[in-house]
Design a protein around this motif. Sequence first.
Motif, PDB file in Angstrom:
ATOM      1  N   ARG A  62     -36.934  -2.065  38.521  1.00  0.00           N
ATOM      2  CA  ARG A  62     -36.086  -3.448  39.040  1.00  0.00           C
ATOM      3  C   ARG A  62     -36.471  -3.935  40.441  1.00  0.00           C
ATOM      4  N   ASP A  63     -36.628  -5.242  40.862  1.00  0.00           N
ATOM      5  CA  ASP A  63     -36.689  -5.855  42.076  1.00  0.00           C
ATOM      6  C   ASP A  63     -34.861  -6.098  42.508  1.00  0.00           C
ATOM      7  N   ILE A  64     -33.906  -5.929  42.758  1.00  0.00           N
ATOM      8  CA  ILE A  64     -32.534  -6.671  43.282  1.00  0.00           C
ATOM      9  C   ILE A  64     -32.654  -7.178  44.714  1.00  0.00           C
ATOM     10  N   ASP A  65     -31.631  -8.456  45.161  1.00  0.00           N
ATOM     11  CA  ASP A  65     -31.773  -8.887  45.970  1.00  0.00           C
ATOM     12  C   ASP A  65     -30.881  -7.932  47.057  1.00  0.00           C
ATOM     13  N   VAL A 116     -33.132   0.365  38.317  1.00  0.00           N
ATOM     14  CA  VAL A 116     -33.377  -0.737  39.416  1.00  0.00           C
ATOM     15  C   VAL A 116     -34.059  -0.117  41.084  1.00  0.00           C
ATOM     16  N   LEU A 117     -34.518  -0.603  41.758  1.00  0.00           N
ATOM     17  CA  LEU A 117     -34.619   0.195  42.955  1.00  0.00           C
ATOM     18  C   LEU A 117     -34.295   0.111  43.922  1.00  0.00           C
ATOM     19  N   THR A 118     -33.232   0.847  44.785  1.00  0.00           N
ATOM     20  CA  THR A 118     -32.436   0.844  45.905  1.00  0.00           C
ATOM     21  C   THR A 118     -32.698   1.126  46.885  1.00  0.00           C
ATOM     22  N   PHE A 119     -32.591  -0.132  48.223  1.00  0.00           N
ATOM     23  CA  PHE A 119     -33.442  -0.100  49.253  1.00  0.00           C
ATOM     24  C   PHE A 119     -32.680  -1.331  50.432  1.00  0.00           C
ATOM     25  N   GLY A 120     -32.111  -0.668  51.364  1.00  0.00           N
ATOM     26  CA  GLY A 120     -31.552  -1.601  52.050  1.00  0.00           C
ATOM     27  C   GLY A 120     -31.030  -0.902  53.069  1.00  0.00           C
ATOM     28  N   GLY A 121     -31.430   0.554  53.838  1.00  0.00           N
ATOM     29  CA  GLY A 121     -31.468   0.477  54.767  1.00  0.00           C
ATOM     30  C   GLY A 121     -29.389   0.858  55.061  1.00  0.00           C
ATOM     31  N   ALA A 122     -29.639   1.198  56.598  1.00  0.00           N
ATOM     32  CA  ALA A 122     -28.299   2.026  57.313  1.00  0.00           C
ATOM     33  C   ALA A 122     -27.083   0.889  56.583  1.00  0.00           C
TER      34      ALA A 122
END
Length: 355
Positions: free
Chosen positions: A222-225, A191-197
């Motif tokens: 995989r994109d996750i919310d 899965v992608l990890t992308f959330g900022g700070a």
Amino acid sequence: MSASPFDHPFLSGLLGDAEIYAHFSAEADIAAMVQFETALACVEANEGVIGAESADAIERGLADFKPDMAALHDGVARDGVVIPALVKAMRQAVGTPHDEKVHFGATSQDAIDTSLALRLSDVLAVLEDRLRGVVAALQSLETAQGSVELMAHTRMQAAIPVTAARKIASWRLPLERHIERLEAVRRDVLVLTFGGAAGTLEKLGDKGPAVRMRLADALGLRDIDNPRHSERDGQAVLANWLSLVTGSLGKMGQDIALMAQNEVGEVKLAGGGGSSAMPHKQNPVGAEVLVTLARFNATLLAGIHQSLVHENERSGAAWTLEWMLLPQMAVAAGASLRAARVLLDGLEFRPQGAT
């Protein structure tokens, strides 16, 4: 004795796995983080978050990027993670005026966890291929030697005669189930990890979801919310699967070691296993390795479960523990599958009473 047998000059001959180990090298990690940063710049340009000229400059500047490892060493000692020092080096490689657009909107964990996911994709492909190879070897063994009559043992005592096919099935069927389980493991960890700070992508405003979806697509993840900065159940599922694989192979290794005893003599092993003091011996080295690696991963699994305990939105301690344990479990699984295949290729069942 060594701190790590997996890359030791000679112990790695017994326990190492160079192919799996390479995916956890510093070079592989950096390459995957560069891939993340380059793809991030590209999709942010596509969404109008940064200029196209900045994305082009980042791609050019990072094309042959080679950081100073000593600087990264010192940076991690200071910051606890590599990204501050690595991004500084990346920005120097890109140069002004586009350097500040490197890593825009991301946080350290985004790059580090996504790097892991990218490399695990390759690792799981190798492990699946080897697992299928072991299953195929067991199927061939059953076809060729399944009719050989052996003595079943319950609670270490002779029970009733059975065929080798029954014994082989008890080794093969769990491995087939592990193959079936692998798709769910992939869904949890690739899965992608992308959330900022703090997981909110606050710097990207209303562009955040679109950038995240484009980035996942670009990286094949995989994109996750919601980023799983502090939700590590996926890593625990992977670790459990790795331990299941090595555990099932360990059961096979334990059976073979017992059957290879001189007093039992139900299997003959090909090659190796010499003794410096007793030249008549042929030790069941491959079988013993399977037992060792099964117990090793079972021990480390408890540590991975400890790393589930993140405080609040991110834990430095729990996260660092995961770095220490998960790569070793993957290498152990790879080494176990490799050893199992060699062991099976040289295995011959002996009928009761054979000399």
